[in-house]
Design an enzyme around this catalytic site. Structure first.
Site, short mmCIF file in Angstrom:
data_model
loop_
_atom_site.label_atom_id
_atom_site.label_comp_id
_atom_site.label_asym_id
_atom_site.label_seq_id
_atom_site.Cartn_x
_atom_site.Cartn_y
_atom_site.Cartn_z
N ASP A 70 11.60 18.86 -21.08
CA ASP A 70 12.03 18.12 -21.91
C ASP A 70 12.19 18.37 -23.38
O ASP A 70 12.74 17.53 -24.14
CB ASP A 70 11.19 16.60 -21.62
CG ASP A 70 11.77 15.21 -22.21
OD1 ASP A 70 13.25 15.31 -22.16
OD2 ASP A 70 11.23 14.38 -23.08
N SER A 125 15.75 10.29 -24.19
CA SER A 125 16.08 10.67 -22.82
C SER A 125 16.46 9.60 -21.90
O SER A 125 15.42 8.44 -21.96
CB SER A 125 14.94 11.63 -22.25
OG SER A 125 14.74 12.63 -23.23
N GLN A 135 19.72 16.78 -17.87
CA GLN A 135 19.47 15.62 -18.69
C GLN A 135 20.69 14.83 -19.41
O GLN A 135 21.44 15.47 -19.74
CB GLN A 135 18.36 15.89 -19.52
CG GLN A 135 17.78 14.71 -20.31
CD GLN A 135 16.56 15.02 -21.00
OE1 GLN A 135 16.73 15.22 -22.19
NE2 GLN A 135 15.38 15.25 -20.75
#
Length: 294
Positions: free
Chosen positions: A211, A235, A285
């Site tokens: 991430d 995110s 993502q």
């Protein structure tokens, strides 16, 4: 009174291991903590990694996680513990599926579905790794890059650094105008110390790392940067597939790009390769991206 030195190397890795070492808190329930010093909200990779720890601890260790899909639904408060509730969706002959929900103040901040698979023989192929990428020893370290931008130190100068991150191109935290547009963002990464041999722990560490730079590839397409003069982001979801055995404390290339951005949302996808070209994982993502001051 001076601040204590920032933990790096094995000391920072040991702190990461403490963050990932959840405490049992009832049947199919665990509790996790955030680092004592960190961002104003819980880092997404942390809550995803902890959620995978919780799910994995309820599964036969002979079954390895092969995919996870999660949604970030509320910002996490790093000053409060995070409770994880795990649901056993299914234990089949070859697969186990779990749902892991992260809660603060009895409200979900993140939830994840994860699938675990017993190793089997089968077809094997992969797309080639990107060619002509300089190795990790041939690109600047994070310390070398930060030396050019002391005003960007900020939180980087305060929090532990358990991951050795080396950008092949310009990162998203340089000054506006210093970043040429690039359709790919490529970063070498590794956990900057030694991890135990537990494959679940390596998967959780890779999840934690995945991430860190993925959403930045959306900005890279436009030569944009984070912060003043650029954008802020968060995110929205995260998906990860694990393809082959790996160690997260060995170098891997995170090759990321963005196929689309619209309506203040950007989609990013990435592939992870070992130094000998094996593809070990893929990530996707979507994130929220807004111009600073908008």
């Amino acid at each position: 009174m001076s601040n204590p030195p920032v933990a790096v190397g094995q000391a920072a890795v040991d702190q990461l291991l403490e963050v990932l070492d959840l405490t049992p808190n009832g049947e199919m329930a665990f509790r996790g903590m955030s680092p004592p010093v960190g961002p104003q909200r819980v880092y997404g990779g942390q809550v995803a990694g902890q959620a995978l720890v919780a799910a994995g601890r309820t599964v036969d260790p002979e079954r390895f996680v092969h995919s996870l899909h999660g949604y970030f639904v509320r910002p996490g408060d790093p000053s409060e513990p995070i409770d994880y509730q795990v649901e056993n969706v299914r234990d089949g002959r070859s697969f186990s599926v779990r749902r892991s929900v992260a809660l603060q103040h009895d409200k979900p901040i993140f939830f994840m579905s994860a699938s675990f698979h017993r190793a089997e023989e089968g077809l094997d192929h992969q797309a080639p790794a990107p060619p002509d990428v300089p190795g990790p020893e041939d690109v600047p370290t994070m310390t070398e890059r930060l030396a050019r931008y002391p005003e960007r130190l900020g939180i980087w100068g305060q929090i532990p650094r358990p991951i050795d991150v080396r950008y092949v191109g310009e990162p998203g935290w340089v000054r506006p105008g210093d970043r040429p547009a690039d359709p790919h963002q490529r970063v070498w990464m590794r956990i900057d110390g030694k991890l135990p041999d537990d494959p679940l722990l390596h998967a959780c560490a890779l999840t934690y790392a995945s991430d860190l730079t993925l959403l930045d590839s959306v900005l890279s397409v436009h030569g944009e940067v984070w912060g003043p003069g650029g954008l802020v982001g968060a995110s929205l979801d995260h998906a990860l597939w694990f393809h082959r055995p790996f160690r997260a404390d060995e170098w891997f290339l995170y090759d990321c790009w963005s196929p689309s951005a619209s309506d203040a949302r950007g989609l990013a996808t990435g592939r992870m390769f070992t130094t000998d070209g094996r593809q070990i994982a893929s990530a996707v993502q979507e994130g929220l991206l807004r111009r600073v001051g908008a």
